[in-house]
Design an enzyme around this catalytic site. Structure first.
Site, PDB file in Angstrom:
ATOM      1  N   HIS A   7       0.830  -1.201   0.000  1.00 10.43           N
ATOM      2  CA  HIS A   7       0.000   0.000   0.000  1.00 10.43           C
ATOM      3  C   HIS A   7       0.861   1.246   0.000  1.00 10.43           C
ATOM      4  O   HIS A   7       0.425   2.317   0.397  1.00 10.43           O
ATOM      5  CB  HIS A   7      -0.970   0.000   1.189  1.00 10.43           C
ATOM      6  CG  HIS A   7      -1.585  -1.347   1.435  1.00 10.43           C
ATOM      7  ND1 HIS A   7      -1.049  -2.251   2.305  1.00 10.43           N
ATOM      8  CD2 HIS A   7      -2.643  -1.948   0.868  1.00 10.43           C
ATOM      9  CE1 HIS A   7      -1.754  -3.367   2.269  1.00 10.43           C
ATOM     10  NE2 HIS A   7      -2.724  -3.210   1.415  1.00 10.43           N
TER      11      HIS A   7
HETATM   12  S1  FES Z   1       2.045  -0.579   3.047  1.00  9.60           S
HETATM   13 FE1  FES Z   1       0.430  -1.890   3.639  1.00  9.60          FE
HETATM   14  S2  FES Z   1       1.527  -3.638   4.209  1.00  9.60           S
HETATM   15 FE2  FES Z   1       3.108  -2.287   3.718  1.00  9.60          FE
END
Ligand code: FES
Ligand code: HEM
Lengths: 186, 408
Positions: free
Chosen positions: A151
């Site tokens: 993410h």
């Molecule tokens: S940014 Fe969501 S798990 Fe690493």
């Protein structure tokens, strides 16, 4: 029938103590509730790590073979642990960072016992993916440390969170230097 | 007393002592159903059929499956290559899971359109949302069992959601894992629960049906049946209509199983799980994507998790958010527009959930997420007050017989 009789009796013949029966009922129910919890607890707690899982909890690693600017990944408690032999430049940048720029302020000195070696649990503090940046050529994010593709979290050369949804820095596992070249993690 | 109903003496003997046949008979013939149900009312039966298919294929799969990190992936490959018909049974289980969700999503949107969640069917609706939640948990745990890369990393990301809970979050995650990461204990308990939960679902389905039969089905115009002239018996009329839906459903399922078995899956799940390497782009199964998009739309970890669960939580209180006395969208011109917007919004969220979380996708996810909550929390309560609804027909028969007698 018996019930209403007793009720009437408690109410009329012993007006001084109307709450007595209620108390007995509540106390009995509370005991039964406690009993139920006591029975439920082992059934839930069996899900926690078992003794043999806990026993596997430490490893020893020889770090002398890691060249400057290289990293290795070792497995500890089923998770990747990153050990990076940092370059002078990385160390300098990590320690020069202004605390007020950090989401989870922590100095580089507090995170690396010997500044040359940075030891991190390689698990993104957002939702647990393994960040990229261990192998040469991998994306390392805007702060040249690690980048989590799941993410989009960016970590700096001290493994601190700088950008993205992760709330905290990459965790530093408990470790000690057994000698100049061997560390024990766990 | 009711035993005389049956010709077969064995049935009569049993029914006298154990009145199961009377009960079935009662549901089949004596249960009045509005006579104007359209094909949207097929999806309840289809959901039941899907559950039955899942349980049957699942039990058969479990006979060749091994819940151990060293053997699970190979066990599934062995099912695919060596076990007699194993490939077909597994592909049915995989694809029927997706079909189950398609059916349930249609079933839910049917309820939203025709206002089936309104009094006196609030509990019926809530039991449905409970089933939906249990299904999601079951499918999530099932997807972990083949122990491929997506299994492992899906399990890691989803269980980590609980770490967002303040104070006790990390202990809960350790409890779920039974260790310090997703590992063998996790796989074992997921198998145990994956086996159990479908039967829990079956139990809730029974409650769902008891609640349904209390007031009977809603119908496309959303008014109560005013008497026998508005209803017909379930059998043979709706059993036949359901058969048509079942035939189409099975046809499509067979097409998926035999021609596109992996279309709804992810190729990375054919790579054995590797705890040291996350795939470049992890996505959950398609049926979780709208919720995944909501999770990622929020830049804050706890906030994202809360909103994601909130997206389902609003469904529980829906009967009290939409207070309009008119059930069916047919008589609610504004509600109908917003219904279609919500449907589009949900599809857009699903699309965004499968895209990388950066740039324009994040912005769009935020707008779509905001719209989702706006719909339930603001628009529906306002509509219940301000919308002018169209006049309702006097009975279910009226619009049909009143308009043109021949067309009925
Ligand atoms: S940014 Fe969501 S798990 Fe690493
Ligand atoms: C609500 C009903 C069910 C749903 C939604 C469901 C869903 C799933 C899903 C999505 C998978 C992963 C398929 C894959 O990608 O390989 C799976 C696997 C599996 N399921 Fe189920 N399942 C259900 C019922 C059951 C039942 C009742 C059993 C009985 C024990 C079962 C046993 C298995 C087994 C052994 C696997 C691993 C083999 C495989 O991956 O194909 N399932 N399930």
């Amino acid at each position: 029938m018996a019930k209403s009789d007793t009720k009437k009796m408690t109410a009329s013949k012993r007006p001084e103590d109307p709450g007595r029966r209620d108390f007995i009922v509540i106390a009995t129910n509370a005991m039964a509730g406690l009993g139920a919890v006591a029975v439920a607890w082992p059934l839930i707690d069996q899900m926690n790590p078992a003794a043999d899982t806990l026993a596997l909890a430490n490893i020893e690693v020889d770090v002398s073979k890691i060249a400057e600017g290289q990293s290795i990944t070792v497995k500890w408690r089923g998770k990747p642990v990153f050990i990076r032999h940092r370059t002078e430049d990385e160390i300098a940048r990590a320690s020069a960072t202004d605390m007020s720029d950090l989401r989870d302020p922590e100095s580089d000195q507090a995170r690396a016992e010997k500044p040359d070696y940075l030891v991190l649990v390689g698990v993104c503090t957002h939702l647990g993916c393994v960040p990229l940046g261990q192998k040469t050529g991998e994306v390392r994010g805007d702060y040249d440390g690690w980048f989590c593709p799941c993410h989009g979290s960016h970590y700096d050369t001290s493994g601190r969170i700088r950008k993205g949804p992760a709330p905290t820095n990459l965790e530093v596992p408990p470790y000690t230097f057994l000698s100049d070249s061997v560390i024990r993690i766990g | 007393m009711s035993a005389e109903k049956f010709q077969n003496p064995v049935v009569r003997w049993i029914d006298h002592r154990l009145p199961v046949f009377s009960m079935l008979d009662h549901e089949k013939y004596d249960y009045p159903v509005p006579k104007n149900l359209n094909y949207m009312w097929n999806f309840g039966v289809l959901a039941g059929l899907s559950l039955a298919i899942m349980i049957i294929t699942g039990i058969v799969l479990a006979m060749s499956y091994t819940a151990h990190v060293d053997y699970a992936f190979d066990a599934v490959e062995r099912i695919m290559r060596d076990v007699n018909h194993g490939w077909m049974i597994r592909y049915i289980h995989m694809n029927a899971a997706s079909f189950f969700f398609v059916v349930v999503y249609i079933h839910i949107f049917r309820g939203l359109y025709y206002g089936s969640y309104k009094a006196p069917r609030e509990l019926l609706w809530i039991l449905g949302v409970v089933i939906f939640l249990l299904m999601m948990a079951t499918a999530f745990m099932g997807y972990v069992l083949p122990w491929g890369q997506m299994s492992f990393w899906g399990a890691t990301v989803i269980t980590n959601l609980f770490s967002a809970i303040p104070v006790v979050g990390d202990s809960i995650v350790t409890l779920l894992w039974g260790g310090f990461s997703v590992d063998n204990p996790t796989l074992n308990r997921f198998f145990s629960l994956h086996y159990l939960m479908p039967f829990v679902i079956a139990g809730v389905v029974v409650l769902h049906i008891i609640a349904l039969h209390r007031f009977g089905s809603n119908n496309p115009i959303g008014i109560d049946a005013s008497g026998p002239q508005d209803t017909i018996s379930f059998h043979p009329y709706y059993t036949m209509k359901d058969m048509v839906g079942i035939a189409v459903f099975l046809l499509l399922l067979a097409m998926a199983v035999f021609f596109f078995p992996n279309a709804m899956g992810h190729p990375d799940n054919y790579i054995p799980a590797n705890p040291l390497q996350t795939p470049a782009h992890i996505v959950p199964e398609w049926y979780f994507l709208p919720f995944y998009a909501i999770l990622r739309a929020v830049p804050d970890k706890l906030g994202g998790v809360l909103l994601m669960f909130g997206a389902i939580a609003v469904l529980f209180v829906l009967p009290w958010l939409d207070r309009s006395p008119v059930r069916s969208a047919r008589f609610r011109p504004l509600f109908r527009i917003f219904f279609w917007l919500l449907l589009i919004d949900a599809v857009v969220l699903g699309y965004l959930g499968g895209k990388p979380a950066d740039g324009i996708y994040v912005v769009l996810s935020r707008i779509a997420t905001a719209w989702y909550f706006l719909h339930f929390l603001v628009i529906l309560p306002l509509l219940s007050v301000f919308e002018t609804t169209k006049p309702l027909p006097k009975s279910i028969s009226e619009p049909v017989l009143g308009a043109s007698k021949g067309a009925a």
